[in-house]
Design an enzyme around this catalytic site. Structure first.
Site, PDB file in Angstrom:
ATOM      1  N   CYS A 160     -53.007  50.517  17.336  1.00  0.00           N
ATOM      2  CA  CYS A 160     -52.625  50.265  15.945  1.00  0.00           C
ATOM      3  C   CYS A 160     -52.977  48.843  15.485  1.00  0.00           C
ATOM      4  O   CYS A 160     -53.460  48.649  14.365  1.00  0.00           O
ATOM      5  CB  CYS A 160     -51.145  50.553  15.747  1.00  0.00           C
ATOM      6  SG  CYS A 160     -50.100  49.937  17.060  1.00  0.00           S
ATOM      7  N   HIS A 185     -47.762  46.249  10.796  1.00  0.00           N
ATOM      8  CA  HIS A 185     -48.184  45.135  11.645  1.00  0.00           C
ATOM      9  C   HIS A 185     -48.996  44.147  10.809  1.00  0.00           C
ATOM     10  O   HIS A 185     -49.730  44.547   9.899  1.00  0.00           O
ATOM     11  CB  HIS A 185     -49.100  45.613  12.778  1.00  0.00           C
ATOM     12  CG  HIS A 185     -48.420  46.428  13.847  1.00  0.00           C
ATOM     13  ND1 HIS A 185     -47.067  46.635  13.920  1.00  0.00           N
ATOM     14  CD2 HIS A 185     -48.955  47.072  14.929  1.00  0.00           C
ATOM     15  CE1 HIS A 185     -46.796  47.378  14.989  1.00  0.00           C
ATOM     16  NE2 HIS A 185     -47.923  47.653  15.607  1.00  0.00           N
TER      17      HIS A 185
END
Ligand SMILES: NC(=O)c1ccc[n+]([C@@H]2O[C@H](COP(=O)([O-])OP(=O)(O)OC[C@H]3O[C@@H](n4cnc5c(N)ncnc54)[C@H](OP(=O)(O)O)[C@@H]3O)[C@@H](O)[C@H]2O)c1
Length: 334
Positions: free
Chosen positions: A130, A243
């Site tokens: 990710c 993130h």
């Protein structure tokens, strides 16, 4: 592939699995029939899909009979055991774990970057890490224009990247702290509420963590750039979702902030949010829930030749997992 594939979501009750089901529905993916699979613990739980209740079944070896496409997000050991069984049963697997990413026979795909690799599959296609996915959404367009040599980066990774139990851990610890109770730890080795942990994944003998090395290894494979180098520090932060990564990148060709902004403003799947005067820059609070990643703080790096600094933020449950997987499935139907 069948134009209305029978689709299975493996790990359907998890942080990624729930987003998989939502993303299939929101993008109107032409699902023929949806099968939800998890462990025996969750068998019988119901999830809404297109207004109907779908019950979760227990994952078994024979679960893949008649399934055309299986989206796996139940961890590496489940993928290692069941993805080959699913592929053997004639199903195409899109796997979110790290189990097959660096396998030469398995394409590792971000559709905005290397969609054509999807066609090279022999039953399994891997979804990238990710943090790597979010970073490459901004780095790859810059690489195409200026040829990246290496990056130095630090990540600020949300707890949902660890899964559903880590979201509960942050909620619980915040509640314990504000009510003056002792803090309990189940998922992370240290308190995550009101703290940052400079460890994501296990340590390697080099002193880097496995997560940190994924940027270089997966970046090379996805960008078809075997000489790419990345020195990364991954940090877990008390953010629920999305993130962020601070990147200093060094290029072969001269680069300016203006030229980089012009390139990034045309990049697919990416929004430029970069107006320092108005204090506008990407933040996880606002990139959470969005399909596009966001890039800002674009500036010439003062310590690197042909260097550029930028900050990218993206919903890792979407672009780092569910959305990217569904985009790969869409490529398979083209
Ligand atoms: N979270 C992210 O941002 C992210 C991003 C990219 C990739 N990934 C990868 O995606 C995978 C799942 O992550 P997650 O964050 O969604 O984790 P999670 O919230 O912990 O969910 C795990 C899922 O796996 C299922 N599962 C566990 N053991 C099983 C078993 N023995 N048989 C069948 N199903 C089983 C769980 O079902 P039960 O409800 O029955 O326990 C649950 O549905 C991991 O490989 C992770 O590395 C995660």
């Amino acid at each position: 592939m069948n134009r209305n594939p029978q689709v299975a979501v493996v790990g359907a009750t998890g942080a990624v699995g729930v987003e998989m089901v939502r993303t299939l529905e929101r993008r109107n993916f032409p699902v023929g029939r949806l099968t939800l699979l998890a462990s025996a613990r969750s068998a019988g739980r119901k999830f809404k899909y297109r207004g109907e209740d779908v019950a979760v079944g227990e994952l078994k070896r024979e679960s893949f009979t008649g399934i055309d496409l299986a989206l796996f997000s139940a961890g590496g050991s489940i993928s290692r055991e069941f993805a080959p069984i699913a592929a053997q049963a004639g199903c195409v697997v899109i796997d979110n774990s790290s189990a097959f990413r660096m396998d030469d026979a398995v394409p590792l795909v971000i559709p905005e970057i290397n969609a054509a690799d999807v066609k090279l599959h022999s039953g399994i296609i891997a979804n990238p890490n990710c943090t790597t996915a979010v970073t490459l959404m901004a780095l790859y367009p810059l690489h195409r224009a200026f040829s990246v040599k290496r990056i130095f980066a630090s990540s600020y990774q949300a707890v949902s990247g660890t899964g559903a139990r880590a979201i509960e851990e942050l909620e619980r610890q915040v509640a314990q702290i504000v009510s003056g109770k002792p803090v309990t730890k189940e998922v992370y080795p240290h308190q995550i509420a009101f703290n940052v942990l400079p460890q994501v994944d296990d340590f390697l003998p080099s002193g880097y963590t496995k997560e940190e090395m994924k940027m270089e290894q997966e970046g090379r494979k996805i960008m078809h750039h075997p000489a790419f180098r990345a020195s990364v520090t991954c940090v877990r932060v008390p953010v629920y979702r999305a993130h962020s990564v601070a990147v200093s990148a060094e290029f072969e060709k001269p680069v300016t902030a203006e030229a980089a902004r012009a390139v990034l403003s045309k990049a697919p799947g990416l929004d430029v949010v970069d107006d320092p005067e108005k204090r506008e820059y990407p933040m996880p609070l606002f990139s959470a829930g969005k399909y596009n990643c966001q890039v800002g703080r674009i500036r010439k790096d003062c310590a690197l030749d042909n260097g550029l600094g930028f900050w990218v933020s993206g919903d890792q449950l979407l672009k780092g997992a569910a959305l990217n997987a569904v985009q790969i499935a869409e490529e398979l139907l083209k």
